[in-house]
Design a protein around this motif. Structure first.
Motif, PDB file in Angstrom:
ATOM      1  N   THR A 115       0.841  -1.204   0.000  1.00  0.00           N
ATOM      2  CA  THR A 115       0.000   0.000   0.000  1.00  0.00           C
ATOM      3  C   THR A 115       0.871   1.248   0.000  1.00  0.00           C
ATOM      4  N   LEU A 116       1.866   1.271   0.847  1.00  0.00           N
ATOM      5  CA  LEU A 116       2.775   2.413   0.924  1.00  0.00           C
ATOM      6  C   LEU A 116       3.551   2.597  -0.372  1.00  0.00           C
ATOM      7  N   LYS A 117       4.018   1.504  -0.952  1.00  0.00           N
ATOM      8  CA  LYS A 117       4.745   1.594  -2.221  1.00  0.00           C
ATOM      9  C   LYS A 117       3.860   2.192  -3.311  1.00  0.00           C
ATOM     10  N   ALA A 118       2.601   1.725  -3.365  1.00  0.00           N
ATOM     11  CA  ALA A 118       1.691   2.220  -4.395  1.00  0.00           C
ATOM     12  C   ALA A 118       1.453   3.717  -4.231  1.00  0.00           C
ATOM     13  N   ILE A 119       1.193   4.156  -3.002  1.00  0.00           N
ATOM     14  CA  ILE A 119       0.907   5.570  -2.755  1.00  0.00           C
ATOM     15  C   ILE A 119       2.146   6.430  -2.996  1.00  0.00           C
ATOM     16  N   GLY A 125      -6.617   5.003   6.567  1.00  0.00           N
ATOM     17  CA  GLY A 125      -7.667   3.991   6.622  1.00  0.00           C
ATOM     18  C   GLY A 125      -7.328   2.726   5.870  1.00  0.00           C
ATOM     19  N   ALA A 126      -6.397   2.817   4.922  1.00  0.00           N
ATOM     20  CA  ALA A 126      -5.935   1.612   4.221  1.00  0.00           C
ATOM     21  C   ALA A 126      -5.037   0.789   5.136  1.00  0.00           C
ATOM     22  N   LEU A 127      -4.172   1.473   5.907  1.00  0.00           N
ATOM     23  CA  LEU A 127      -3.270   0.756   6.813  1.00  0.00           C
ATOM     24  C   LEU A 127      -4.018   0.132   7.983  1.00  0.00           C
ATOM     25  N   SER A 128      -5.074   0.802   8.456  1.00  0.00           N
ATOM     26  CA  SER A 128      -5.754   0.292   9.650  1.00  0.00           C
ATOM     27  C   SER A 128      -6.552  -0.975   9.384  1.00  0.00           C
ATOM     28  N   MET A 129      -6.856  -1.262   8.126  1.00  0.00           N
ATOM     29  CA  MET A 129      -7.669  -2.449   7.830  1.00  0.00           C
ATOM     30  C   MET A 129      -6.841  -3.610   7.276  1.00  0.00           C
ATOM     31  N   PRO A 153      -6.520   1.545  -2.002  1.00  0.00           N
ATOM     32  CA  PRO A 153      -5.128   1.108  -2.091  1.00  0.00           C
ATOM     33  C   PRO A 153      -4.800  -0.104  -1.224  1.00  0.00           C
ATOM     34  N   GLY A 154      -5.407  -0.198  -0.037  1.00  0.00           N
ATOM     35  CA  GLY A 154      -5.178  -1.367   0.808  1.00  0.00           C
ATOM     36  C   GLY A 154      -5.754  -2.621   0.202  1.00  0.00           C
ATOM     37  N   LEU A 155      -6.968  -2.524  -0.328  1.00  0.00           N
ATOM     38  CA  LEU A 155      -7.596  -3.678  -0.979  1.00  0.00           C
ATOM     39  C   LEU A 155      -6.848  -4.055  -2.247  1.00  0.00           C
ATOM     40  N   TYR A 156      -6.404  -3.064  -3.020  1.00  0.00           N
ATOM     41  CA  TYR A 156      -5.634  -3.357  -4.227  1.00  0.00           C
ATOM     42  C   TYR A 156      -4.371  -4.147  -3.885  1.00  0.00           C
ATOM     43  N   ALA A 157      -3.709  -3.754  -2.794  1.00  0.00           N
ATOM     44  CA  ALA A 157      -2.492  -4.456  -2.384  1.00  0.00           C
ATOM     45  C   ALA A 157      -2.799  -5.911  -2.059  1.00  0.00           C
ATOM     46  N   ALA A 158      -3.900  -6.149  -1.321  1.00  0.00           N
ATOM     47  CA  ALA A 158      -4.282  -7.521  -0.979  1.00  0.00           C
ATOM     48  C   ALA A 158      -4.597  -8.329  -2.231  1.00  0.00           C
TER      49      ALA A 158
END
Length: 283
Positions: A21-25, A35-39, A75-80
Protein backbone atom coordinates in the motif's frame (compact mmCIF):
# COMPACT_ATOMS: atom_id res chain seq x y z
CA UNK A 1 -8.65 -22.24 15.98
CA UNK A 2 -5.63 -21.03 14.04
CA UNK A 3 -2.25 -22.58 14.73
CA UNK A 4 0.62 -20.35 15.84
CA UNK A 5 2.28 -20.88 12.47
CA UNK A 6 -0.88 -19.84 10.61
CA UNK A 7 -1.29 -16.77 12.80
CA UNK A 8 2.25 -15.71 11.91
CA UNK A 9 1.56 -16.26 8.21
CA UNK A 10 -1.47 -13.99 8.41
CA UNK A 11 0.51 -11.38 10.36
CA UNK A 12 3.12 -11.43 7.63
CA UNK A 13 0.41 -11.09 4.98
CA UNK A 14 -0.95 -8.03 6.81
CA UNK A 15 2.56 -6.54 6.87
CA UNK A 16 2.95 -7.20 3.16
CA UNK A 17 -0.40 -5.50 2.48
CA UNK A 18 0.83 -2.43 4.38
CA UNK A 19 4.15 -2.34 2.54
CA UNK A 20 2.57 -2.67 -0.90
CA UNK A 21 0.00 0.00 0.00
CA UNK A 22 2.78 2.41 0.92
CA UNK A 23 4.74 1.59 -2.22
CA UNK A 24 1.69 2.22 -4.39
CA UNK A 25 0.91 5.57 -2.76
CA UNK A 26 4.56 6.61 -3.07
CA UNK A 27 4.05 6.79 -6.86
CA UNK A 28 1.47 9.60 -6.60
CA UNK A 29 1.40 12.95 -4.76
CA UNK A 30 -0.97 11.62 -2.09
CA UNK A 31 -3.34 8.80 -1.28
CA UNK A 32 -5.78 7.61 1.38
CA UNK A 33 -3.15 6.03 3.58
CA UNK A 34 -4.48 5.98 7.15
CA UNK A 35 -7.67 3.99 6.62
CA UNK A 36 -5.93 1.61 4.22
CA UNK A 37 -3.27 0.76 6.81
CA UNK A 38 -5.75 0.29 9.65
CA UNK A 39 -7.67 -2.45 7.83
CA UNK A 40 -4.68 -4.60 6.79
CA UNK A 41 -5.38 -7.34 9.32
CA UNK A 42 -9.00 -7.87 8.35
CA UNK A 43 -7.96 -8.03 4.69
CA UNK A 44 -5.27 -10.55 5.63
CA UNK A 45 -7.78 -12.79 7.42
CA UNK A 46 -10.38 -12.49 4.67
CA UNK A 47 -8.08 -13.14 1.71
CA UNK A 48 -5.74 -15.44 3.60
CA UNK A 49 -8.27 -17.60 5.43
CA UNK A 50 -11.99 -16.91 5.12
CA UNK A 51 -13.19 -15.41 1.85
CA UNK A 52 -14.01 -17.90 -0.91
CA UNK A 53 -12.61 -16.56 -4.18
CA UNK A 54 -10.62 -17.53 -7.26
CA UNK A 55 -7.94 -15.08 -8.49
CA UNK A 56 -7.95 -16.88 -11.84
CA UNK A 57 -11.69 -16.32 -12.17
CA UNK A 58 -12.65 -13.10 -10.33
CA UNK A 59 -16.28 -13.32 -11.48
CA UNK A 60 -16.69 -16.90 -10.27
CA UNK A 61 -20.41 -17.29 -9.51
CA UNK A 62 -19.82 -19.29 -6.32
CA UNK A 63 -17.49 -16.73 -4.72
CA UNK A 64 -18.09 -14.75 -1.56
CA UNK A 65 -18.46 -11.02 -2.18
CA UNK A 66 -16.56 -8.19 -0.47
CA UNK A 67 -17.93 -4.66 -0.52
CA UNK A 68 -15.41 -2.05 0.63
CA UNK A 69 -17.92 0.66 1.42
CA UNK A 70 -15.14 3.05 2.45
CA UNK A 71 -14.00 2.84 -1.15
CA UNK A 72 -11.40 5.61 -0.86
CA UNK A 73 -9.26 3.08 1.03
CA UNK A 74 -8.96 1.06 -2.16
CA UNK A 75 -5.13 1.11 -2.09
CA UNK A 76 -5.18 -1.37 0.81
CA UNK A 77 -7.60 -3.68 -0.98
CA UNK A 78 -5.63 -3.36 -4.23
CA UNK A 79 -2.49 -4.46 -2.38
CA UNK A 80 -4.28 -7.52 -0.98
CA UNK A 81 -5.69 -8.43 -4.40
CA UNK A 82 -2.30 -8.10 -6.09
CA UNK A 83 -0.60 -10.21 -3.43
CA UNK A 84 -3.36 -12.80 -3.83
CA UNK A 85 -2.71 -12.94 -7.59
CA UNK A 86 -5.75 -11.16 -9.04
CA UNK A 87 -3.47 -8.97 -11.16
CA UNK A 88 0.30 -8.37 -11.59
CA UNK A 89 2.10 -6.64 -8.72
CA UNK A 90 3.55 -3.98 -11.03
CA UNK A 91 0.03 -2.75 -11.71
CA UNK A 92 0.09 -1.19 -8.22
CA UNK A 93 2.50 1.43 -9.57
CA UNK A 94 -0.32 2.85 -11.70
CA UNK A 95 -2.50 3.79 -8.69
CA UNK A 96 -4.54 6.97 -9.31
CA UNK A 97 -2.71 7.74 -12.57
CA UNK A 98 -4.42 8.66 -15.85
CA UNK A 99 -6.15 5.68 -17.55
CA UNK A 100 -5.33 3.42 -14.59
CA UNK A 101 -7.33 0.35 -13.64
CA UNK A 102 -6.65 1.20 -9.98
CA UNK A 103 -8.65 4.40 -9.46
CA UNK A 104 -8.83 6.38 -6.23
CA UNK A 105 -12.12 4.70 -5.27
CA UNK A 106 -12.94 1.03 -5.78
CA UNK A 107 -14.49 0.36 -9.20
CA UNK A 108 -15.68 -3.07 -10.34
CA UNK A 109 -15.52 -1.94 -13.98
CA UNK A 110 -11.75 -1.51 -13.80
CA UNK A 111 -10.17 -3.76 -11.19
CA UNK A 112 -10.20 -7.58 -11.13
CA UNK A 113 -11.48 -8.74 -7.76
CA UNK A 114 -13.53 -5.64 -6.96
CA UNK A 115 -17.15 -6.73 -6.57
CA UNK A 116 -18.86 -3.35 -6.15
CA UNK A 117 -18.20 0.30 -7.06
CA UNK A 118 -17.92 2.25 -3.82
CA UNK A 119 -16.72 5.51 -2.36
CA UNK A 120 -19.85 7.59 -1.89
CA UNK A 121 -20.00 6.79 1.80
CA UNK A 122 -23.00 4.83 3.02
CA UNK A 123 -24.01 3.48 -0.36
CA UNK A 124 -21.79 0.42 -0.10
CA UNK A 125 -23.77 -0.63 2.96
CA UNK A 126 -27.00 -0.68 0.97
CA UNK A 127 -25.50 -2.49 -2.01
CA UNK A 128 -23.94 -5.13 0.25
CA UNK A 129 -27.33 -5.79 1.83
CA UNK A 130 -28.78 -6.05 -1.68
CA UNK A 131 -26.14 -8.60 -2.68
CA UNK A 132 -26.81 -10.63 0.47
CA UNK A 133 -30.56 -10.48 -0.21
CA UNK A 134 -30.00 -11.66 -3.77
CA UNK A 135 -27.90 -14.58 -2.56
CA UNK A 136 -30.70 -15.56 -0.17
CA UNK A 137 -33.29 -15.39 -2.94
CA UNK A 138 -31.13 -17.54 -5.21
CA UNK A 139 -30.42 -20.11 -2.51
CA UNK A 140 -26.72 -19.23 -2.70
CA UNK A 141 -24.97 -20.33 0.54
CA UNK A 142 -22.10 -17.86 0.26
CA UNK A 143 -21.35 -14.77 2.34
CA UNK A 144 -21.29 -11.06 1.65
CA UNK A 145 -18.62 -9.19 3.62
CA UNK A 146 -18.90 -5.45 4.14
CA UNK A 147 -16.19 -3.09 5.40
CA UNK A 148 -17.40 0.24 6.79
CA UNK A 149 -15.39 3.18 8.07
CA UNK A 150 -16.29 4.56 11.49
CA UNK A 151 -16.76 8.09 10.13
CA UNK A 152 -19.03 6.55 7.53
CA UNK A 153 -21.46 5.64 10.32
CA UNK A 154 -22.45 9.33 10.36
CA UNK A 155 -24.42 8.51 7.21
CA UNK A 156 -28.09 7.75 7.89
CA UNK A 157 -28.11 5.30 4.99
CA UNK A 158 -25.98 2.91 7.06
CA UNK A 159 -28.68 2.70 9.70
CA UNK A 160 -31.45 2.29 7.14
CA UNK A 161 -29.46 -0.69 5.86
CA UNK A 162 -29.06 -2.01 9.43
CA UNK A 163 -32.82 -2.00 9.90
CA UNK A 164 -33.46 -3.62 6.50
CA UNK A 165 -30.81 -6.33 6.90
CA UNK A 166 -32.23 -7.50 10.22
CA UNK A 167 -35.82 -7.34 8.94
CA UNK A 168 -34.81 -9.63 6.06
CA UNK A 169 -32.80 -11.95 8.36
CA UNK A 170 -29.61 -11.58 6.30
CA UNK A 171 -27.41 -13.91 8.32
CA UNK A 172 -25.18 -14.25 5.25
CA UNK A 173 -24.08 -10.61 5.71
CA UNK A 174 -21.01 -10.02 7.88
CA UNK A 175 -20.04 -6.38 8.32
CA UNK A 176 -16.86 -4.92 9.78
CA UNK A 177 -16.49 -1.42 11.19
CA UNK A 178 -12.92 -0.13 11.03
CA UNK A 179 -13.13 1.80 14.30
CA UNK A 180 -9.85 3.70 14.02
CA UNK A 181 -11.35 6.70 15.89
CA UNK A 182 -10.51 9.26 13.18
CA UNK A 183 -12.23 10.74 10.17
CA UNK A 184 -11.04 13.54 7.92
CA UNK A 185 -12.45 16.29 10.19
CA UNK A 186 -11.54 14.90 13.60
CA UNK A 187 -12.18 12.12 16.09
CA UNK A 188 -15.14 9.75 16.12
CA UNK A 189 -14.94 8.95 19.85
CA UNK A 190 -15.61 12.48 21.14
CA UNK A 191 -17.59 15.54 20.05
CA UNK A 192 -15.22 16.67 17.25
CA UNK A 193 -17.76 15.56 14.64
CA UNK A 194 -20.28 12.99 15.88
CA UNK A 195 -19.52 10.85 18.92
CA UNK A 196 -20.28 7.27 17.88
CA UNK A 197 -20.54 5.89 21.41
CA UNK A 198 -20.85 2.10 21.71
CA UNK A 199 -20.99 0.95 18.09
CA UNK A 200 -21.60 -2.71 18.87
CA UNK A 201 -24.49 -1.80 21.18
CA UNK A 202 -26.02 0.39 18.47
CA UNK A 203 -25.98 -2.43 15.92
CA UNK A 204 -27.28 -4.87 18.55
CA UNK A 205 -30.22 -2.53 19.16
CA UNK A 206 -31.02 -2.93 15.45
CA UNK A 207 -31.12 -6.70 15.94
CA UNK A 208 -27.60 -7.56 14.74
CA UNK A 209 -25.25 -10.10 16.30
CA UNK A 210 -22.44 -7.78 17.40
CA UNK A 211 -18.85 -8.43 18.48
CA UNK A 212 -15.90 -6.15 19.22
CA UNK A 213 -12.30 -7.34 18.77
CA UNK A 214 -8.78 -5.99 18.54
CA UNK A 215 -8.64 -5.16 14.84
CA UNK A 216 -4.88 -5.70 14.69
CA UNK A 217 -4.99 -9.28 16.04
CA UNK A 218 -5.62 -11.76 13.24
CA UNK A 219 -6.60 -14.60 15.58
CA UNK A 220 -9.34 -12.49 17.20
CA UNK A 221 -10.69 -11.40 13.83
CA UNK A 222 -10.75 -14.96 12.52
CA UNK A 223 -12.52 -16.27 15.63
CA UNK A 224 -15.12 -13.48 15.36
CA UNK A 225 -15.83 -14.43 11.73
CA UNK A 226 -16.24 -18.07 12.75
CA UNK A 227 -18.68 -16.98 15.46
CA UNK A 228 -20.58 -14.86 12.94
CA UNK A 229 -20.89 -17.81 10.57
CA UNK A 230 -22.45 -19.87 13.37
CA UNK A 231 -25.02 -17.13 13.98
CA UNK A 232 -28.38 -17.61 12.29
CA UNK A 233 -31.42 -15.45 11.75
CA UNK A 234 -29.81 -12.01 11.72
CA UNK A 235 -26.82 -10.16 10.20
CA UNK A 236 -23.51 -9.87 12.03
CA UNK A 237 -21.19 -6.95 12.70
CA UNK A 238 -17.60 -7.10 13.96
CA UNK A 239 -16.28 -3.83 15.34
CA UNK A 240 -12.54 -3.70 14.73
CA UNK A 241 -10.81 -1.63 17.41
CA UNK A 242 -7.95 -0.21 15.31
CA UNK A 243 -5.48 2.66 15.01
CA UNK A 244 -5.56 4.81 11.91
CA UNK A 245 -2.27 4.65 10.02
CA UNK A 246 -1.22 1.60 12.04
CA UNK A 247 2.16 0.04 11.29
CA UNK A 248 4.14 3.24 10.71
CA UNK A 249 4.86 5.43 13.72
CA UNK A 250 4.74 8.63 11.67
CA UNK A 251 1.07 8.05 10.75
CA UNK A 252 -0.33 5.90 13.57
CA UNK A 253 -3.13 7.73 15.34
CA UNK A 254 -2.60 10.94 13.38
CA UNK A 255 -5.47 12.93 11.84
CA UNK A 256 -3.15 13.92 8.99
CA UNK A 257 -2.77 10.28 7.96
CA UNK A 258 -6.19 10.29 6.27
CA UNK A 259 -4.62 11.33 2.97
CA UNK A 260 -0.95 12.13 2.51
CA UNK A 261 2.05 11.58 0.32
CA UNK A 262 4.92 9.16 0.86
CA UNK A 263 8.37 10.49 -0.02
CA UNK A 264 11.29 8.15 -0.84
CA UNK A 265 12.67 8.82 2.64
CA UNK A 266 9.26 8.11 4.20
CA UNK A 267 8.95 4.91 2.24
CA UNK A 268 12.32 3.55 3.32
CA UNK A 269 11.55 4.39 6.96
CA UNK A 270 8.06 2.88 6.90
CA UNK A 271 9.06 -0.32 5.11
CA UNK A 272 11.89 -0.92 7.56
CA UNK A 273 9.56 -0.38 10.52
CA UNK A 274 6.87 -2.70 9.17
CA UNK A 275 9.39 -5.36 8.18
CA UNK A 276 10.94 -5.32 11.64
CA UNK A 277 7.54 -5.88 13.25
CA UNK A 278 6.65 -8.89 11.09
CA UNK A 279 7.20 -12.44 12.40
CA UNK A 280 10.14 -14.24 10.78
CA UNK A 281 9.17 -16.22 7.71
CA UNK A 282 8.51 -19.88 8.40
CA UNK A 283 7.99 -19.36 12.15
Amino acid sequence: MLSDARINELKRFAGEIRMETLKAISHVPSGHLGGALSMAEVLSVLYGEQLKCDPENPKWEDRDWLVLSKGHCGPGLYAALALKGFFPMEMLETLNKPHTDLPSHADRNHTPGIDMCTGSLGQGASTAAGVAMGMKMDGNPNYTYLILGDGELDEGQVWEMALFANTKHLDNLIAFVDYNKLQIDGRTDNDDVCNLGDIAAKFASFGWYAQTVNGHEVAEINEAIENAKKNTGCPSVIVLDTIKGYGWSKTAGQVGSHSRGVSPEDLAEALAEIQAAMPPEGK
